[in-house]
Design a protein around this motif. Structure first.
Motif, PDB file in Angstrom:
ATOM      1  N   VAL A  13     -14.965 -12.082  24.490  1.00  0.00           N
ATOM      2  CA  VAL A  13     -13.591 -11.592  24.525  1.00  0.00           C
ATOM      3  C   VAL A  13     -13.335 -10.660  23.341  1.00  0.00           C
ATOM      4  O   VAL A  13     -12.391  -9.882  23.353  1.00  0.00           O
ATOM      5  N   ASP A  14     -14.194 -10.707  22.342  1.00  0.00           N
ATOM      6  CA  ASP A  14     -14.024  -9.930  21.112  1.00  0.00           C
ATOM      7  C   ASP A  14     -12.739 -10.365  20.406  1.00  0.00           C
ATOM      8  O   ASP A  14     -11.869  -9.555  20.095  1.00  0.00           O
ATOM      9  N   ILE A  15     -12.640 -11.675  20.157  1.00  0.00           N
ATOM     10  CA  ILE A  15     -11.448 -12.235  19.522  1.00  0.00           C
ATOM     11  C   ILE A  15     -11.255 -11.604  18.151  1.00  0.00           C
ATOM     12  O   ILE A  15     -12.164 -11.572  17.328  1.00  0.00           O
ATOM     13  N   GLU A  16     -10.050 -11.096  17.901  1.00  0.00           N
ATOM     14  CA  GLU A  16      -9.788 -10.413  16.639  1.00  0.00           C
ATOM     15  C   GLU A  16      -8.526 -10.874  15.931  1.00  0.00           C
ATOM     16  O   GLU A  16      -8.333 -10.559  14.761  1.00  0.00           O
ATOM     17  N   GLY A  17      -7.642 -11.588  16.614  1.00  0.00           N
ATOM     18  CA  GLY A  17      -6.404 -12.017  15.979  1.00  0.00           C
ATOM     19  C   GLY A  17      -6.010 -13.401  16.440  1.00  0.00           C
ATOM     20  O   GLY A  17      -6.343 -13.820  17.551  1.00  0.00           O
ATOM     21  N   ALA A  18      -5.291 -14.127  15.575  1.00  0.00           N
ATOM     22  CA  ALA A  18      -4.840 -15.474  15.913  1.00  0.00           C
ATOM     23  C   ALA A  18      -3.536 -15.763  15.194  1.00  0.00           C
ATOM     24  O   ALA A  18      -3.295 -15.277  14.083  1.00  0.00           O
TER      25      ALA A  18
END
Length: 458
Positions: A198-203
């Motif tokens: 998913v290319d997680i980049e923010g949380a």
């Protein structure tokens, strides 16, 4: 008294005598087997000048002998300039010992560990060791092993940190106060229905719900990958080492809604052109999301921070934040609604992360839209989250070390001097061990790592 005759007893008499005396009449020394030695992991990483590097556990045993009598030592090193036998410390007793290694220099070394038991019998095993170079603020640095591309992080309580990695869809829970492997992990690929990362980049965390966003942009080759167009939630239960993660829901249209919104407003930010086929995301006029946090006092309006583009798209441009006013619904697949965009002067830098505390104080991690490492400037800015109010720089971050500053774990009370903030690097593109191999391509997860460092704010 006359001596007994010196002759053999009759067989019948000998058998009868043995029956009376029993086995005690023939006493021999207890036999011992060859010792055994087994490592909890055959690979270990460390860093020059580090405080509290990861360790491994060694289990030893010997049949016919008490494990407390066994000794464990390092008997050989293939590269003593990296770590010699004298740099290996073995602690503990009994059948389980702890092995720690102090790094002398960057590189690799195979360390032979030897267990010696009763009768001088011994056995050996090999620990494959890798050492990364010294970094600034080494005393406040911890190394999170098992993955190298840490890309987003949230506070899980009790010093524990839940970390996403942009090269897979696994969330990993670490003790943020100690170097080492994750204590738990959750692979969400199947729940997300994702074929690729998913290319997680923010949380961003709201209560026990954590919102996660993909980068939303094309991949580095300018190709659209549907899995990156994802916003999803997880629900946390417990805290600290007892944290559990359950998948919530996901939406897959925020990228499309952003492009349509920008087009309806005159293509001010160039989202349509930046997401076209062949367009790389990390350009000054690109399209790449890296920050996510909720607006002051809100549990529905989220600030989406962009690494690219700058506004205008040139050196010295401003950083862009777009408010999504119904993020709680977007994470379930609903069409996004948008507020007035926010443009912030971060000295020509863009948003790499942003985090809010319960007092409504924000820290913005600012960095270059281009840099994959710490070769370009990075800084922390304080902000009140109000559009039209400009942020204030509170700290220039050290550069030149491996990795790029990527995530803010939590924000202390910024009105109290001496608060500490923990930042995490993405080391995926770093050559940690001096052999030209990027950390993300290392074949052993124990050698892959990101760095979490505490900084004191004035």
């Amino acid at each position: 008294m006359r001596p007994l005759p010196s002759r053999l007893l009759p067989p019948a008499t000998a058998v009868a005598l043995l029956a009376v005396l029993g086995p005690v009449a023939t006493v021999h020394a207890a036999s011992t087997g060859t010792p055994t030695i087994k490592l909890s992991a055959a690979y270990l990483s460390g860093a020059v000048g580090a405080s509290g590097d990861p360790v491994v556990t060694v289990t030893v045993a010997q049949s016919g002998a008490d494990a407390s009598g066994l000794t464990v030592t390092a008997s050989k090193s293939t590269r003593s300039t990296v770590a010699g036998t004298g740099d290996v410390r073995v602690t503990g007793s009994g059948g389980s010992r702890t092995v720690a290694v102090t790094a002398r220099a960057q590189g690799y070394a195979d360390l032979t560990l030897k267990v010696t038991g009763a009768d001088g019998k011994s056995a050996t095993t090999t620990l494959h060791y890798a050492a990364s170079p010294a970094v600034q603020h080494a005393a406040d640095a911890r190394y999170l092993t098992g993955a190298a591309d840490a890309s987003a992080a949230v506070d899980a309580g009790g010093g524990y940190v839940l970390v996403a990695n942009d090269e897979d869809n696994t969330l990993r829970l670490y003790d943020g106060t100690a170097s080492g492997a994750p204590v738990r992990s959750w692979d969400l690929g199947s729940a997300l229905g994702a074929d690729k990362e998913v290319d997680i980049e923010g949380a961003a965390r709201v209560g026990n719900t954590v919102y996660w966003t993909g980068s939303l942009g094309n991949n580095k080759d300018g190709e659209y990958k549907a899995d990156r167009n994802t916003v999803f939630t997880t629900t946390l239960s417990g805290s600290g080492a007892g944290t559990s993660v359950a998948f919530g829901g996901a939406g897959h249209r925020l990228r499309d809604d952003l492009v349509a919104w920008d087009h309806a407003n005159g293509d001010r930010y160039g989202f349509a052109a930046a997401t076209a086929d062949g367009q790389a995301p990390k350009q000054v006029d690109g399209f790449n999301v890296e920050g996510l946090e909720f607006a002051p006092g809100s549990t529905t309006t989220a600030y989406v921070g962009f690494r690219a583009p700058l506004v205008p798209p040139r050196e010295g441009g401003k950083a862009l934040i777009v408010p999504v006013t119904n993020m709680d619904q977007v994470a379930r697949g609903t069409k996004a609604a948008f507020g007035t965009p926010v443009e912030l002067d971060l000295g020509g830098l863009s948003v790499r992360d942003l985090r809010r505390n319960d007092k409504g104080q924000y820290l913005i991690l600012a960095g270059s839209w281009a840099a994959e490492d710490n070769s370009a400037p990075y800084a922390l800015y304080r902000w009140d989250g109000v559009a039209g109010h400009q942020p204030v720089k509170v700290l220039d971050l050290p550069t030149a070390d491996a990795g790029g500053w990527e995530s803010v774990v939590s924000v202390p009370d910024l009105d109290v001097s001496g608060g500490r903030v923990q930042l995490v690097t993405d080391d995926g593109s770093a050559d940690l061990y001096g052999d030209g191999t990027e950390a993300k391509d290392l074949s052993h997860p124990e050698w892959q790592k990101s760095r979490a460092t505490f900084f004191t704010l004035g």
